[in-house]
Design a protein around this motif. Structure first.
Motif, short mmCIF file in Angstrom:
data_model
loop_
_atom_site.label_atom_id
_atom_site.label_comp_id
_atom_site.label_asym_id
_atom_site.label_seq_id
_atom_site.Cartn_x
_atom_site.Cartn_y
_atom_site.Cartn_z
N SER A 74 49.40 40.28 43.67
CA SER A 74 48.22 40.11 42.83
C SER A 74 48.45 39.02 41.77
CB SER A 74 47.87 41.43 42.14
OG SER A 74 47.63 42.45 43.07
N TRP A 75 49.64 39.05 41.16
CA TRP A 75 49.98 38.06 40.15
C TRP A 75 49.96 36.65 40.74
CZ3 TRP A 75 50.15 37.31 35.20
CH2 TRP A 75 50.97 36.32 34.63
N VAL A 123 41.96 37.15 46.02
CA VAL A 123 41.20 37.19 44.77
C VAL A 123 40.11 36.14 44.83
CG1 VAL A 123 41.31 36.62 42.32
CG2 VAL A 123 43.02 38.13 43.30
N VAL A 148 46.99 39.98 49.07
CA VAL A 148 45.93 40.13 48.06
C VAL A 148 45.08 38.88 48.06
CG1 VAL A 148 45.43 40.30 45.59
CG2 VAL A 148 47.23 41.72 46.60
N ASP A 173 45.59 40.19 34.20
CA ASP A 173 44.51 39.20 34.09
C ASP A 173 44.11 39.00 32.64
OD1 ASP A 173 42.55 37.44 35.00
OD2 ASP A 173 41.07 39.01 35.28
N VAL A 194 42.89 44.03 48.88
CA VAL A 194 44.29 44.25 49.25
C VAL A 194 44.33 44.65 50.72
CG1 VAL A 194 46.39 45.57 48.84
CG2 VAL A 194 44.89 44.98 46.92
N VAL A 246 46.71 45.26 37.35
CA VAL A 246 46.23 43.92 37.69
C VAL A 246 45.24 43.43 36.64
CG1 VAL A 246 44.98 42.54 39.40
CG2 VAL A 246 46.61 44.29 40.15
N ASN A 247 44.34 44.32 36.21
CA ASN A 247 43.40 43.96 35.16
C ASN A 247 44.11 43.64 33.85
OD1 ASN A 247 41.19 45.50 32.93
ND2 ASN A 247 40.58 43.72 34.12
N TYR A 307 38.25 41.44 44.68
CA TYR A 307 39.70 41.68 44.76
C TYR A 307 39.94 42.54 45.99
CZ TYR A 307 44.27 43.73 43.48
OH TYR A 307 45.57 44.16 43.47
N LEU A 361 46.38 35.65 41.17
CA LEU A 361 45.77 35.41 39.86
C LEU A 361 46.22 34.07 39.28
CD1 LEU A 361 45.98 38.89 38.09
CD2 LEU A 361 43.88 37.63 38.63
N VAL A 392 52.66 44.99 45.52
CA VAL A 392 51.25 44.65 45.32
C VAL A 392 51.02 43.95 43.98
CG1 VAL A 392 50.61 46.88 44.32
CG2 VAL A 392 48.89 45.53 45.54
#
Length: 537
Positions: free
Chosen positions: A503-504, A481, A479, A440, A464, A436-437, A462, A507, A499
């Motif tokens: 997350s994407w 954010v 997720v 980002d 989950v 995920v980092n 962050y 983001l 996941v």
């Protein structure tokens, strides 16, 4: 004539004793400047000789111009010694600050058990220490530790301790509910008695072990105390200290005391959130007055009423403390929630519009799938703007790829993204300390050449959440954010059985929301509309 109340902030000293809170000297200086801007009267910086951070703080604070009184903290001299030979007292006197707080015992049980000395020697320790500061031209505040427990156990001795501090010249006698176990009625009764016996002004210092620190502080003020000590957001040891973010507006707005200028009071929410950010502690959303949910409305009946008059479900105007009204939209929402939220965004909406009903049904269906928009205002705003015909896609994602490699016992992640920005294809890669980092970092790297201000945005939280646990590793995840810049904080949501995909999604929404607001602030609407396309949730 309105009675004035003095605010003594001990966030930098007592607040740092809270679990999980650690402030560097830089952090303490930043918070001190924010507290000074808020207008508190005293800022307790810590003990000038107890540790390196406090020593550095007191050295550096001398060069800054404060309206608030920077205050040092220490304790009474050691037993059977001289105040002028006590290194802690000497360092306080040499610190260069105008005021100091000394804590001393007022509970005979503590004198015998903790100090292991006589009641007479403890009285001498209090007198000598306060007199030492006064002889050096300092304002002296005496924190009478465990005062209420001491008074209930041996009232004559507890009062004798205060009298000794008063005789030595103490400018304030601060009564402390150190164990946090006293009730408001007891506080009021005891403070009332002390006011009759002593002439020095009284302060109150309470802890929150019974969830009564704010109530006890207010009770003490009603009984005649004129200084209240506490911390921003109630930080402090065990269950915390009295929360100044509740005490200040209660005193000023509800009880009519003169505490802060109105324009300063309007900065309270911003101050609370700033301190939370520096301390790296998430604020409870339901915190009174300054919490993100303090003026949030979810039930359809409530929202329908506040649209007619906010006083129906709000005890004050949120703006008085720098907060704002929020309308939450979820599967429990009525049509009024959608209408109010859309109107707050400047969207053209009609209560009888079929589109409104369609949007509400769509949101309820998304929440049924696992989305949670009440905790993701930014995603909701994008959804509403898109539904009412406003373009919200500042860039288009063509593809992304993630590579995860285990090498020499370490996991390495690399993300590759392909975007289209203003008709230009951007292809870039970046590494991160997790997938995920890495995503980002790659996303920001691709966009920074078009939007330099993206460097000001950072991911601040962050989360989950797995639901449908019975599906085990195939379960859906949500997720959330949270992102921030210097002016604002916003939250976005993504849902998927993967996941990374969830997350994407969160983001992408976060960056789109930020860039959308940047563009709206800096670009004419016609130009802006030409530059962006449409995205589907």
């Amino acid at each position: 004539m309105t009675t004035s109340i003095t605010i003594f902030d001990t966030t930098l000293r007592d607040g740092t004793q809270g679990e999980g809170i650690s402030l560097s000297a830089d952090d303490k200086l930043k918070i001190a400047q924010k507290l000074d801007a808020l207008g508190v009267h005293y800022i307790e910086g810590g003990n000038p000789g107890s540790n390196g951070k406090d020593i550095e703080f007191f050295q550096r604070v001398k060069s800054l111009n404060f309206q608030s009184k920077i205050t040092a903290f220490g304790s009474t001299r050691r037993k059977f010694s001289l105040a002028e030979h006590d290194s802690s007292l000497v360092r306080i006197a040499e610190s260069g600050v105008p005021a100091a707080t000394l804590v001393g015992k007022s509970w005979d049980f503590h004198v015998h058990t903790a100090l292991q000395t006589t009641l007479e020697e403890n009285l001498s320790m209090v007198y000598d220490s306060i007199a030492f500061l006064k002889q050096r031209g300092m304002e002296a505040l005496f924190d009478s530790e465990h005062f209420f427990d001491g008074y209930k156990n041996n009232p004559e001795y507890a009062v004798a301790v205060l009298r000794k501090a008063q005789e030595a010249g103490a400018d304030w006698l601060v009564l402390c509910d150190t164990n946090g176990g006293t009730l408001p009625g007891e506080i009021h009764e005891i403070v009332s008695r002390i006011r009759q016996e002593l002439t020095a002004p009284i302060g109150i210092h309470t802890h929150n072990d019974c969830e009564l620190a704010v109530a006890n502080s207010l009770a003490a003020i009603q009984a005649g105390a004129r200084q209240v000590q506490g911390t921003i957001n109630g930080y402090g040891e065990r269950c915390g200290n009295a929360n100044l973010c509740s005490i200040i507006p209660n005193l000023q707005i509800k009880m009519g005391y003169d505490v802060l200028p109105e324009e300063k009071l309007r900065t309270l929410t911003g101050t609370a959130r700033y301190v939370s950010e520096i301390a790296n502690v998430n604020m409870p959303v339901g915190q009174a007055y300054v919490g993100n949910a303090a003026f949030a409305h979810k039930g359809g009946i409530h929202v329908s009423a506040i649209m007619k008059d906010s006083k129906t479900y709000e005890h004050i105007e949120p703006e008085l403390v720098g907060n704002k009204q929020r309308i939450l939209v979820s599967e429990l929402a009525g049509q009024s929630n959608i209408i109010s939220k859309a109107q707050s965004l400047g969207l053209d909406i009609n209560a009888n519009n079929e589109q409104t009903k369609a949007i509400m049904d769509h949101i309820k269906e998304l929440e049924h799938q696992g989305y949670q928009f009440e905790a993701a205002d930014a995603s909701l705003e994008l959804l509403l703007r898109q539904a009412f015909g406003e373009p919200v896609e500042v860039f288009k994602v063509e593809s992304f790829k993630i590579l995860v490699e285990s090498s020499k016992g370490q996991m390495n992640s690399e993300a590759i993204v392909k975007l289209n920005v203003d008709g230009k294809q951007v292809y870039t890669a970046a590494e991160g300390n997790g997938p995920v980092n890495a995503l980002d970092n790659a996303l920001r790297k691709a966009l920074v050449q078009f939007y330099p201000k993206i460097e000001e945005i950072h991911l601040s939280d962050y989360k989950v959440r797995v639901f449908d646990e019975k599906d085990a590793t195939a379960a859906k995840v949500r997720v959330l954010v949270e992102s921030s810049n210097a002016e604002n904080t916003w939250s976005t949501v993504g849902v998927s059985s993967n996941v990374i995909e969830a997350s994407w999604e969160a983001l992408i929404d976060s960056i789109r929301y930020a860039l959308l607001n940047m563009e709206k602030a800096n670009t004419a609407p016609s130009d802006f509309n030409e530059r962006i396309g449409v995205v589907n949730h």
